[in-house]
Design a protein around this motif. Structure first.
Motif, mmCIF file in Angstrom:
data_model
loop_
_atom_site.group_PDB
_atom_site.id
_atom_site.type_symbol
_atom_site.label_atom_id
_atom_site.label_comp_id
_atom_site.label_asym_id
_atom_site.label_seq_id
_atom_site.Cartn_x
_atom_site.Cartn_y
_atom_site.Cartn_z
ATOM 1 N N SER A 8 0.832 -1.205 0.000
ATOM 2 C CA SER A 8 0.000 0.000 0.000
ATOM 3 C C SER A 8 0.861 1.246 0.000
ATOM 4 C CB SER A 8 -0.919 0.019 1.225
ATOM 5 O OG SER A 8 -1.823 -1.061 1.190
ATOM 6 N N ALA A 9 0.378 2.268 -0.698
ATOM 7 C CA ALA A 9 1.062 3.557 -0.760
ATOM 8 C C ALA A 9 0.531 4.480 0.342
ATOM 9 C CB ALA A 9 0.839 4.199 -2.124
ATOM 10 N N PRO A 10 1.262 5.566 0.644
ATOM 11 C CA PRO A 10 0.727 6.549 1.592
ATOM 12 C C PRO A 10 -0.640 7.054 1.143
ATOM 13 C CG PRO A 10 3.036 6.988 1.150
ATOM 14 C CD PRO A 10 2.613 5.917 0.188
ATOM 15 N N ALA A 11 -1.516 7.246 2.093
ATOM 16 C CA ALA A 11 -2.894 7.626 1.769
ATOM 17 C C ALA A 11 -2.977 9.066 1.293
ATOM 18 C CB ALA A 11 -3.786 7.432 2.990
ATOM 19 N N TYR A 12 -3.963 9.326 0.430
ATOM 20 C CA TYR A 12 -4.314 10.674 0.005
ATOM 21 C C TYR A 12 -5.836 10.741 0.036
ATOM 22 C CZ TYR A 12 -4.508 15.034 -2.576
ATOM 23 O OH TYR A 12 -4.746 16.340 -2.927
ATOM 24 N N PRO A 13 -6.418 11.861 0.495
ATOM 25 C CA PRO A 13 -7.878 11.926 0.595
ATOM 26 C C PRO A 13 -8.584 11.570 -0.711
ATOM 27 C CG PRO A 13 -6.895 13.813 1.696
ATOM 28 C CD PRO A 13 -5.774 13.095 0.995
#
Length: 290
Positions: free
Chosen positions: A26-31
């Motif tokens: 998983s990648a860092p979250a973005y809204p």
């Protein structure tokens, strides 16, 4: 489109390995945006559905899934477009295993981009699309899963993605109309003045009075690039000047707003056709001959 991993469409993904076991990164979250890489053998996902668009690119192997009553197959380089609330499963189509990257996009982001256009959410009937331009656009967001997405990048990304999906949905595209030159020039000047800082979408909205998606469309029409790319190039030009002055690469990367030297190197090569070290050697040799 062929499945050759050496193709330009896979630039930056060469380090991927043939999957030895099932796994998800998983990648860092973005809204409103979730990004993952999945790799597995056999059937991995039972029938399920999301409340988001699922938009991905097959990287290795044969990707297969049941969608809207048919068994579908995707080869490397093909784009997957799954719509919200549509039941589907997922698995590898051969014993060689499967690797793909995909992002889950909340429909609200597309609706914001479509506001005022009179168009609804695009529905792409064929879930497997052979479109190198759309694949490259998705890989711009999926190519570096260890990096957080930049707000200005997302604005332009969603704008272009909306256009790409609409093209495959056969929706008519309305002309942009007169470019908002005063507002766009204000954005350009602000980006130049704050090139080494973290400029956000709200700042540009405040400076120009335009919403972020309108700004992105008009900026691209005026300058043939996005605000995100414009800002990135200003940073890279400053980096090139510092390198020519003999500054250490790690210090250059930090000074112009890159996470580290390797981050600078990747973008420098894409912009200028050579690594920063090679550029340093060339300008150093030039100074020695003077």
């Amino acid at each position: 489109m062929g499945g050759d991993i050496s193709s330009p469409i896979f630039e930056g993904l060469e380090r991927l390995c043939v999957p030895e076991r099932n796994g998800i990164v998983s990648a860092p979250a973005y809204p409103g945006i979730e990004r993952i890489q999945a790799q597995f053998r056999g059937a991995a996902f039972e029938p399920h559905r999301h409340d988001t668009y699922a938009l991905g690119v097959t990287i290795r192997g044969v990707q297969t899934f049941n969608y809207r009553g048919e068994q579908r197959y995707s080869l490397p380089g093909r784009v997957i477009v799954l719509h919200p609330d549509e039941v589907h499963d997922g698995g590898a189509g051969t014993d060689d295993g499967l690797t793909y990257r995909i992002l889950y996009l909340e429909p609200s982001l597309l609706l914001q981009c479509l506001e005022g256009t009179g168009s609804g959410l695009p529905f792409v009937n064929d879930p497997v699309v052979d479109d190198a331009r759309l694949a490259n656009l998705l890989l711009a967001a999926l190519g570096e899963l260890d990096r957080e997405l930049d707000e200005l990048f997302v604005d332009d990304f969603v704008s272009l993605l909306t256009r790409g999906l609409a093209a495959h949905a056969r929706l008519p595209q309305k002309p942009l109309g007169t470019i908002a030159w005063t507002e766009i020039d204000a954005a350009r000047a602000y980006l130049e003045a704050h090139a080494l800082e973290g400029v956000g979408s709200r700042e540009l909205e405040r400076v120009t009075g335009l919403d972020r998606f309108t700004l992105s469309r008009h900026f691209r029409a005026a300058f043939a690039t996005s605000p995100h790319r414009f800002l990135l190039m200003r940073r890279l030009q400053r980096a090139r000047a510092m390198i020519a002055e003999g500054e250490p690469l790690a210090e250059v990367a930090a000074a112009v707003g890159f996470a580290d030297q390797s981050h600078l190197t990747r973008h420098f090569k894409k912009a200028f056709g050579m690594a920063p070290g090679a550029w340093s050697g060339m300008v150093g040799a030039g100074r020695a001959r003077v």
